[in-house]
Design a protein around this motif. Structure first.
Motif, PDB file in Angstrom:
ATOM      1  N   PRO A  66       0.881  -1.290   0.015  1.00 39.07           N
ATOM      2  CA  PRO A  66      -0.051   0.034  -0.051  1.00 39.07           C
ATOM      3  C   PRO A  66       0.836   1.217  -0.143  1.00 39.07           C
ATOM      4  O   PRO A  66       2.021   1.324   0.370  1.00 39.07           O
ATOM      5  CB  PRO A  66      -0.820  -0.002   1.324  1.00 39.07           C
ATOM      6  CG  PRO A  66      -0.622  -1.523   1.629  1.00 39.07           C
ATOM      7  CD  PRO A  66       0.648  -2.022   1.219  1.00 39.07           C
ATOM      8  N   ARG A  67       0.535   2.518  -0.847  1.00 39.22           N
ATOM      9  CA  ARG A  67       1.148   3.631  -0.667  1.00 39.22           C
ATOM     10  C   ARG A  67       0.423   4.893   0.072  1.00 39.22           C
ATOM     11  O   ARG A  67      -0.820   4.784  -0.163  1.00 39.22           O
ATOM     12  CB  ARG A  67       1.118   4.091  -2.053  1.00 39.22           C
ATOM     13  CG  ARG A  67       2.246   3.364  -2.860  1.00 39.22           C
ATOM     14  CD  ARG A  67       1.599   2.204  -3.859  1.00 39.22           C
ATOM     15  NE  ARG A  67       0.929   2.959  -5.048  1.00 39.22           N
ATOM     16  CZ  ARG A  67      -0.292   2.352  -5.710  1.00 39.22           C
ATOM     17  NH1 ARG A  67      -0.353   1.063  -5.255  1.00 39.22           N
ATOM     18  NH2 ARG A  67      -0.744   2.990  -6.720  1.00 39.22           N
ATOM     19  N   LEU A  68       0.814   5.337   0.925  1.00 36.28           N
ATOM     20  CA  LEU A  68       0.246   6.310   1.576  1.00 36.28           C
ATOM     21  C   LEU A  68       0.593   7.714   1.018  1.00 36.28           C
ATOM     22  O   LEU A  68       1.410   8.172   0.601  1.00 36.28           O
ATOM     23  CB  LEU A  68       0.768   6.718   3.218  1.00 36.28           C
ATOM     24  CG  LEU A  68       0.230   5.517   4.114  1.00 36.28           C
ATOM     25  CD1 LEU A  68       1.002   5.553   5.722  1.00 36.28           C
ATOM     26  CD2 LEU A  68      -0.925   5.102   4.206  1.00 36.28           C
ATOM     27  N   CYS A  69      -0.571   8.252   0.569  1.00 33.59           N
ATOM     28  CA  CYS A  69      -0.398   9.441  -0.134  1.00 33.59           C
ATOM     29  C   CYS A  69      -1.533  10.855   0.183  1.00 33.59           C
ATOM     30  O   CYS A  69      -2.462  10.167   0.773  1.00 33.59           O
ATOM     31  CB  CYS A  69      -0.762   9.392  -1.835  1.00 33.59           C
ATOM     32  SG  CYS A  69       0.298   8.348  -2.608  1.00 33.59           S
ATOM     33  N   VAL A  70      -0.875  11.926   0.411  1.00 35.69           N
ATOM     34  CA  VAL A  70      -1.744  13.030   0.642  1.00 35.69           C
ATOM     35  C   VAL A  70      -2.208  13.687  -0.635  1.00 35.69           C
ATOM     36  O   VAL A  70      -1.461  13.779  -1.509  1.00 35.69           O
ATOM     37  CB  VAL A  70      -0.854  13.987   1.525  1.00 35.69           C
ATOM     38  CG1 VAL A  70      -1.515  15.401   1.669  1.00 35.69           C
ATOM     39  CG2 VAL A  70      -0.491  13.300   2.695  1.00 35.69           C
ATOM     40  N   GLY A  71      -3.380  14.000  -0.656  1.00 25.40           N
ATOM     41  CA  GLY A  71      -4.186  14.879  -1.622  1.00 25.40           C
ATOM     42  C   GLY A  71      -4.237  16.247  -1.273  1.00 25.40           C
ATOM     43  O   GLY A  71      -4.876  16.381  -0.250  1.00 25.40           O
ATOM     44  N   LEU A  72      -3.869  17.197  -2.210  1.00 31.87           N
ATOM     45  CA  LEU A  72      -4.215  18.580  -1.883  1.00 31.87           C
ATOM     46  C   LEU A  72      -5.004  19.385  -2.762  1.00 31.87           C
ATOM     47  O   LEU A  72      -4.907  19.128  -4.086  1.00 31.87           O
ATOM     48  CB  LEU A  72      -2.849  19.379  -1.584  1.00 31.87           C
ATOM     49  CG  LEU A  72      -1.858  18.810  -0.646  1.00 31.87           C
ATOM     50  CD1 LEU A  72      -0.698  19.682  -0.682  1.00 31.87           C
ATOM     51  CD2 LEU A  72      -2.639  19.045   0.837  1.00 31.87           C
ATOM     52  N   LEU A 120      -5.421  12.377   3.599  1.00 33.49           N
ATOM     53  CA  LEU A 120      -4.449  11.295   3.683  1.00 33.49           C
ATOM     54  C   LEU A 120      -5.050  10.133   3.271  1.00 33.49           C
ATOM     55  O   LEU A 120      -6.147   9.642   3.971  1.00 33.49           O
ATOM     56  CB  LEU A 120      -3.736  11.100   4.976  1.00 33.49           C
ATOM     57  CG  LEU A 120      -2.710  10.148   5.161  1.00 33.49           C
ATOM     58  CD1 LEU A 120      -1.694  10.538   4.277  1.00 33.49           C
ATOM     59  CD2 LEU A 120      -2.399   9.998   6.592  1.00 33.49           C
ATOM     60  N   CYS A 121      -4.596   9.228   2.182  1.00 29.24           N
ATOM     61  CA  CYS A 121      -5.395   7.975   1.842  1.00 29.24           C
ATOM     62  C   CYS A 121      -4.300   6.960   1.755  1.00 29.24           C
ATOM     63  O   CYS A 121      -3.051   7.075   1.657  1.00 29.24           O
ATOM     64  CB  CYS A 121      -5.866   8.363   0.404  1.00 29.24           C
ATOM     65  SG  CYS A 121      -7.071   9.635   0.220  1.00 29.24           S
ATOM     66  N   GLU A 122      -4.662   5.688   1.997  1.00 26.08           N
ATOM     67  CA  GLU A 122      -4.189   4.509   1.563  1.00 26.08           C
ATOM     68  C   GLU A 122      -4.713   4.052   0.382  1.00 26.08           C
ATOM     69  O   GLU A 122      -5.609   3.785   0.135  1.00 26.08           O
ATOM     70  CB  GLU A 122      -4.344   3.540   2.825  1.00 26.08           C
ATOM     71  CG  GLU A 122      -3.623   2.180   2.444  1.00 26.08           C
ATOM     72  CD  GLU A 122      -3.833   1.135   3.593  1.00 26.08           C
ATOM     73  OE1 GLU A 122      -3.018   1.187   4.497  1.00 26.08           O
ATOM     74  OE2 GLU A 122      -4.877   0.409   3.299  1.00 26.08           O
ATOM     75  N   ARG A 172      -7.629   0.350  -5.181  1.00 24.35           N
ATOM     76  CA  ARG A 172      -8.655   0.640  -3.991  1.00 24.35           C
ATOM     77  C   ARG A 172      -8.044   1.868  -3.222  1.00 24.35           C
ATOM     78  O   ARG A 172      -6.936   2.044  -3.021  1.00 24.35           O
ATOM     79  CB  ARG A 172      -8.649  -0.475  -3.169  1.00 24.35           C
ATOM     80  CG  ARG A 172      -9.277  -1.693  -3.869  1.00 24.35           C
ATOM     81  CD  ARG A 172     -10.665  -1.556  -4.250  1.00 24.35           C
ATOM     82  NE  ARG A 172     -11.484  -2.761  -4.684  1.00 24.35           N
ATOM     83  CZ  ARG A 172     -11.404  -3.141  -6.107  1.00 24.35           C
ATOM     84  NH1 ARG A 172     -11.063  -2.192  -6.954  1.00 24.35           N
ATOM     85  NH2 ARG A 172     -11.925  -4.149  -6.601  1.00 24.35           N
ATOM     86  N   LEU A 173      -8.982   2.624  -2.696  1.00 24.75           N
ATOM     87  CA  LEU A 173      -8.610   3.721  -2.048  1.00 24.75           C
ATOM     88  C   LEU A 173      -9.288   3.824  -0.467  1.00 24.75           C
ATOM     89  O   LEU A 173     -10.652   3.533  -0.392  1.00 24.75           O
ATOM     90  CB  LEU A 173      -8.786   5.146  -2.545  1.00 24.75           C
ATOM     91  CG  LEU A 173      -8.409   6.305  -2.176  1.00 24.75           C
ATOM     92  CD1 LEU A 173      -7.923   7.363  -3.049  1.00 24.75           C
ATOM     93  CD2 LEU A 173      -9.814   7.066  -1.249  1.00 24.75           C
ATOM     94  N   ALA A 175      -9.887  15.937  -2.514  1.00 25.95           N
ATOM     95  CA  ALA A 175      -8.549  16.048  -2.266  1.00 25.95           C
ATOM     96  C   ALA A 175      -7.818  14.388  -2.506  1.00 25.95           C
ATOM     97  O   ALA A 175      -6.930  14.262  -2.802  1.00 25.95           O
ATOM     98  CB  ALA A 175      -8.372  16.558  -0.909  1.00 25.95           C
ATOM     99  N   ALA A 176      -8.906  13.710  -2.153  1.00 19.09           N
ATOM    100  CA  ALA A 176      -8.561  12.323  -2.220  1.00 19.09           C
ATOM    101  C   ALA A 176      -8.162  11.949  -3.915  1.00 19.09           C
ATOM    102  O   ALA A 176      -7.606  11.018  -3.822  1.00 19.09           O
ATOM    103  CB  ALA A 176      -9.997  11.334  -1.798  1.00 19.09           C
ATOM    104  N   LEU A 177      -9.008  12.541  -4.518  1.00 17.48           N
ATOM    105  CA  LEU A 177      -8.701  11.978  -5.817  1.00 17.48           C
ATOM    106  C   LEU A 177      -7.218  12.254  -6.193  1.00 17.48           C
ATOM    107  O   LEU A 177      -6.404  11.770  -7.072  1.00 17.48           O
ATOM    108  CB  LEU A 177      -9.286  13.074  -6.956  1.00 17.48           C
ATOM    109  CG  LEU A 177      -8.735  13.458  -8.333  1.00 17.48           C
ATOM    110  CD1 LEU A 177      -8.980  11.982  -9.270  1.00 17.48           C
ATOM    111  CD2 LEU A 177      -9.480  14.465  -9.031  1.00 17.48           C
TER     112      LEU A 177
END
Length: 383
Positions: free
Chosen positions: A13-19, A32-34, A43-44, A348-350
């Motif tokens: 899994p990748r932890l990523c932040v969307g702004l 912040l999403c996995e 999957r998010l 932001a999740a996008l």
């Protein structure tokens, strides 16, 4: 013959932040999403979301006239605000920057000139990614729209990839976002069947008028209090609904150039003595443009739509949602929360999702929505 289940993606899994800061220019949204898998298996999971309002004077400068110097300064200032929001959402989730694979930053759109609007289509988002990377210590993926435009697309909308990845169901669904500009995605099982486009003005005209009606005290039609005090001006509504953009077939995208301050100034100059009627008319313009887009472009392709799920700032205007539900009946209109996802975190999740797909080299534009010649990997990496 029954198809075998998809093979699990071996990547961790990748932890990523969307702004994101939208066309309403009210705040930085950070999620912040996995993200697990990629493409058909992606999957998010949303882990945390924060909204960090902009100072009022900064909003005024973003919306005001620009020269090269002021645009350059705003680019760096906004980078600081985006970096702060990224750190805040990590803190809320109890995650350190070292655990985050990337930050996906959409930035703040300052210009969007789609194909057909000029001989040289272009788009410009600011919020310097080098500032974000330096302040957070996390790689930043930014500038998501330009590669799609280079491939002949509009660079918008980008959200149908998330709508398909996260919200597709057994029956076709419509995912509506009412930000500064309205956009809608119709998703079903296959990504290539997705239809998505900008519907026209979302909150943009209402917000501009609200600032004028209240002399800056309100930045929007808060709780519908302004529009409820007015009556629609029929001849003005008919004139606004004749805007050439609203007759364009998809793919299509809109921005401030069509429905921003120039239009608001013109309306205010003509009807300043009827301020609440103006806001009521702007609200009806938003409702009617969404409804006509649904009836004209979505119904023929998806006649058995399960329902429409709305997100964005417009969902917090009860007058707007009441009118939209009445106009689209019997189609059920829900907020996105009905699918178990906080509507304020969606866009932001996008960009967390798009950053994760950039890292593994997976194309994430949707040519059936943007008009691009082919699927391409979106974004530029600032290490």
């Amino acid at each position: 013959m029954r198809l075998p289940p998809p093979i699990p993606d071996p990547r961790p899994p990748r932890l990523c932040v969307g702004l994101l800061s939208g066309t309403s220019v009210d705040a930085v949204e950070a999620a912040l999403c996995e993200v697990t898998g990629t493409g058909d298996t992606v999957r998010l999971k949303l882990l945390a979301h924060v909204s960090v309002p902009f100072p009022r004077e900064l909003v005024a400068r973003v919306l005001g006239p620009q020269d090269a110097g002021s645009l350059s300064r705003l680019d760096f200032e906004l980078g600081e605000h985006f970096a702060d929001a990224a750190l805040r959402v990590m803190e809320r989730a109890g995650v350190s920057p070292e655990q985050v694979a990337a930050i996906g930053s959409h930035g703040q759109t300052m210009a969007h000139v789609p194909p057909g609007a000029d001989t040289t289509p272009s788009t410009l988002q600011i919020g310097e990614p080098s500032i974000i990377a330096e302040r957070t210590g996390v790689p930043v993926v930014s500038d998501f729209r330009t590669r799609d435009m280079a491939a002949g697309g509009h660079g918008a909308p980008l959200v149908p990839y998330l709508d398909w990845a996260v919200f597709r169901g057994a029956q076709p669904r419509a995912l509506l976002n009412i930000g500064g500009i309205g956009n809608v995605s119709a998703v079903s099982a296959r990504l290539e069947d997705t239809l998505a486009f900008d519907t026209g003005p979302g909150n943009m005209v209402m917000d501009g008028l609200a600032r004028r009606v209240t002399q800056g005290r309100l930045a929007c039609d808060l709780d519908g209090t302004l529009s409820r005090r007015g009556q629609v001006i029929p001849e003005l509504l008919a004139e606004l609904l004749a805007h050439p953009f609203l007759a364009l077939p998809p793919p299509r995208s809109a921005g401030r150039e069509s429905f921003g301050e120039v239009l608001v100034d013109r309306l205010w100059a003509r009807y300043a003595e009827r301020p609440h009627d103006l806001v009521a008319t702007a609200l009806e313009l938003t409702v009617e443009s969404i409804a006509r887009a649904y009836e004209t472009w979505l119904v023929p392709r998806f006649p058995r739509m399960e329902g429409m799920y709305a997100s964005g700032g417009g969902t917090r205007n009860p007058a707007l949602m009441e009118r939209l539900r009445a106009r689209l009946a019997p189609l059920p209109v829900h907020t996105l929360d009905a699918l178990g996802f906080p509507e304020g975190a969606k866009e932001a999740a996008l960009f967390a999702l798009l950053a994760a797909e950039h890292l593994v080299g997976t194309p994430a534009n949707v040519p059936s929505a943007t008009g691009a010649r082919r699927r391409v990997v979106l974004g530029k990496l600032t290490p």
